[in-house]
Scaffold this active site. Structure first.
Site, PDB file in Angstrom:
ATOM      1  CE  LYS A  45      -9.211  -3.261   3.019  1.00  0.00           C
ATOM      2  NZ  LYS A  45      -8.023  -2.535   2.705  1.00  0.00           N
ATOM      3  CD1 TRP A  61      -2.125  -2.170   1.937  1.00  0.00           C
ATOM      4  CD2 TRP A  61      -2.881  -1.394  -0.021  1.00  0.00           C
ATOM      5  NE1 TRP A  61      -3.084  -3.034   1.475  1.00  0.00           N
ATOM      6  CE2 TRP A  61      -3.556  -2.590   0.283  1.00  0.00           C
ATOM      7  CE3 TRP A  61      -3.179  -0.723  -1.200  1.00  0.00           C
ATOM      8  CZ2 TRP A  61      -4.536  -3.122  -0.561  1.00  0.00           C
ATOM      9  CZ3 TRP A  61      -4.154  -1.264  -2.042  1.00  0.00           C
ATOM     10  CH2 TRP A  61      -4.812  -2.439  -1.719  1.00  0.00           C
ATOM     11  CG  ASP A 107      -3.632   3.622   3.898  1.00  0.00           C
ATOM     12  OD1 ASP A 107      -4.702   3.409   4.504  1.00  0.00           O
ATOM     13  OD2 ASP A 107      -3.289   2.992   2.873  1.00  0.00           O
TER      14      ASP A 107
HETATM   15  C1  LIG Z   1      -7.441  -2.032   1.449  1.00  0.00           C
HETATM   16  C2  LIG Z   1      -6.413  -1.001   1.623  1.00  0.00           C
HETATM   17  C3  LIG Z   1      -6.226   0.026   0.674  1.00  0.00           C
HETATM   18  C4  LIG Z   1      -7.005   0.111  -0.611  1.00  0.00           C
HETATM   19  O1  LIG Z   1      -8.305   0.459  -0.388  1.00  0.00           O
HETATM   20  P1  LIG Z   1      -9.312   0.733  -1.585  1.00  0.00           P
HETATM   21  O2  LIG Z   1     -10.539   1.176  -0.895  1.00  0.00           O
HETATM   22  O3  LIG Z   1      -9.468  -0.549  -2.340  1.00  0.00           O
HETATM   23  O4  LIG Z   1      -8.734   1.796  -2.435  1.00  0.00           O
HETATM   24  C5  LIG Z   1      -5.259   0.968   0.945  1.00  0.00           C
HETATM   25  N1  LIG Z   1      -4.526   0.924   2.050  1.00  0.00           N
HETATM   26  C6  LIG Z   1      -4.676  -0.043   2.979  1.00  0.00           C
HETATM   27  C7  LIG Z   1      -3.839  -0.030   4.206  1.00  0.00           C
HETATM   28  C8  LIG Z   1      -5.625  -1.028   2.794  1.00  0.00           C
HETATM   29  O5  LIG Z   1      -5.773  -2.000   3.709  1.00  0.00           O
END
Ligand SMILES: *Cc1c(COP(=O)(O)O)cnc(C)c1O
Length: 360
Positions: free
Chosen positions: A195, A101, A171
């Site tokens: 998530k 990521w 993030d």
């Molecule tokens: C799942 C995830 C993403 C991507 O998320 P999307 O909604 O598919 O863009 C980005 N960063 C982390 C840490 C994730 O777990």
């Protein structure tokens, strides 16, 4: 009805109570005669939904008043672009590379500025979190970027980096609301909902007021400007109305069970159950450094790809689904987000134990 134990990394398990409530309200939301999906985002009744969602989130995380809360679209991935497009001023930013990521975020940010990777754990397949206490942060870096919890490799940053006074951007998609977070330490936090919070498509952005700038490239697409979303309270256009409604329900569910401290305790118990079993197992082993272990995504292997596959297959047949590791890592991953009950983890451990006895 047959609910299985769903260990998916995302879109992931949601609390049954939340899903039941949403089902009950599907045809007629609080006497409105319509579903939340069918109502105007400008209506009073919907305004209450989004306002309450924001208020509950602020309560849960103790978000200071000088931070805005946005409910946007495009998932966490769109933030990989919005962050550099809105935050670069000197044109430089420093990134901490701890997995897929962050790599994606780095690649995207490089379209907009001079991006330095100040540390990386790629040398060991991202199986640990590097020391973040004295990074070579540049004097004129506009921000330092990190990912709180690495969903794919199962690592978690336990001590925030020393950013040497620079703005911290994170993030937090896969650990959002799973444990306390001092929002005041960050400039921007974003989290894709699927998530730990709600359905896919909604992303929550928490941004400090002074980082919402107007003096950015005027060619920036209007939907990618934080200032526009702040001014319009996430309603410049039609927001992901139903997703926000479900996020709001998850916030209320969290408040009901005692808030972030309470869920954190449960999450620690769940993770310990699984890690303790793995650590004494003769068949399974954890794949990341013990000090870097995630509470949300538990990655493990047997050492044999065939046995891993057999495990995933037998687990699925027994009602434990989505245990296959990410395609880039192989092995197994049990995502045990907030909504996974402790009984689900206990049952998984029992199943693993039985599998080990049978095939060990
Ligand atoms: C799942 C995830 C993403 C991507 O998320 P999307 O909604 O598919 O863009 C980005 N960063 C982390 C840490 C994730 O777990």
């Amino acid at each position: 009805m047959n609910r299985i134990y769903n260990f998916s990394a995302g879109p992931a398990i949601l609390p049954v109570d939340v899903l039941k409530e949403a089902a009950n309200e599907m045809l007629d939301y609080q006497g409105s005669g319509m579903s939340v999906m069918e109502m105007s985002h400008r209506s009073k009744i919907y305004e209450n939904i989004i306002d309450e969602a924001e208020k509950d989130l602020r309560d849960l995380l103790h978000i200071p008043d000088n931070y805005h809360v946005l409910f946007l679209q495009g998932g966490a991935t769109l933030q990989f672009s919005m962050v550099p497009m809105n935050l670069l001023k000197n044109g430089k930013a420093d990134y901490i590379n701890t997995g897929v990521w962050t790599k994606k975020a780095i690649e995207e940010a490089r379209k907009y500025g001079d991006i330095h990777v100040v540390t990386s754990s790629e040398d060991k397949m991202f199986s640990y979190i590097p020391d973040l206490s004295n990074l070579p942060i540049r004097e004129d870096a506009d921000y330092v970027y990190m990912c709180d919890n690495n969903t794919i490799y199962g690592t978690k940053i336990k001590t925030l980096p020393n950013t040497k006074g620079k703005v911290l951007v994170s993030d937090a998609s896969s650990c959002f609301l799973s444990e306390p977070m001092d929002v005041s330490k960050y400039g921007v936090i974003f989290a894709g909902a699927q998530k730990n919070v709600g359905p896919a498509g909604t992303v929550i952005v928490i941004i400090r007021d002074d980082l919402v700038r107007k003096d950015i490239d005027p060619k920036t697409p209007i939907m990618l400007r934080y200032d526009i979303h702040v001014e319009n309270k996430s309603m410049y256009n039609t927001p992901p109305t139903y997703g926000i409604y479900l996020c709001g329900k998850v916030f209320k569910w969290l408040k009901k069970i005692g808030g972030i401290d309470a869920i954190h305790q449960i999450n620690v118990q769940k993770a310990n159950l699984l890690y303790d079993y793995i650590d004494q197992s003769k068949m399974f082993f954890g794949t990341v450094d013990k000090n870097s272990r995630s509470l949300m995504n538990v990655c493990f292997k047997t050492g044999s790809a065939e046995l891993d596959d057999l495990f995933v297959k037998e687990a699925k047949a027994n009602g434990y689904d989505n245990l296959k590791g990410h395609r880039s890592t192989g092995g197994m991953r049990a995502s045990i987000y907030n909504a996974m009950p402790i009984d689900g983890v206990k049952a998984l451990v029992e199943f693993m134990n039985a599998f080990e006895k049978k095939h060990g």
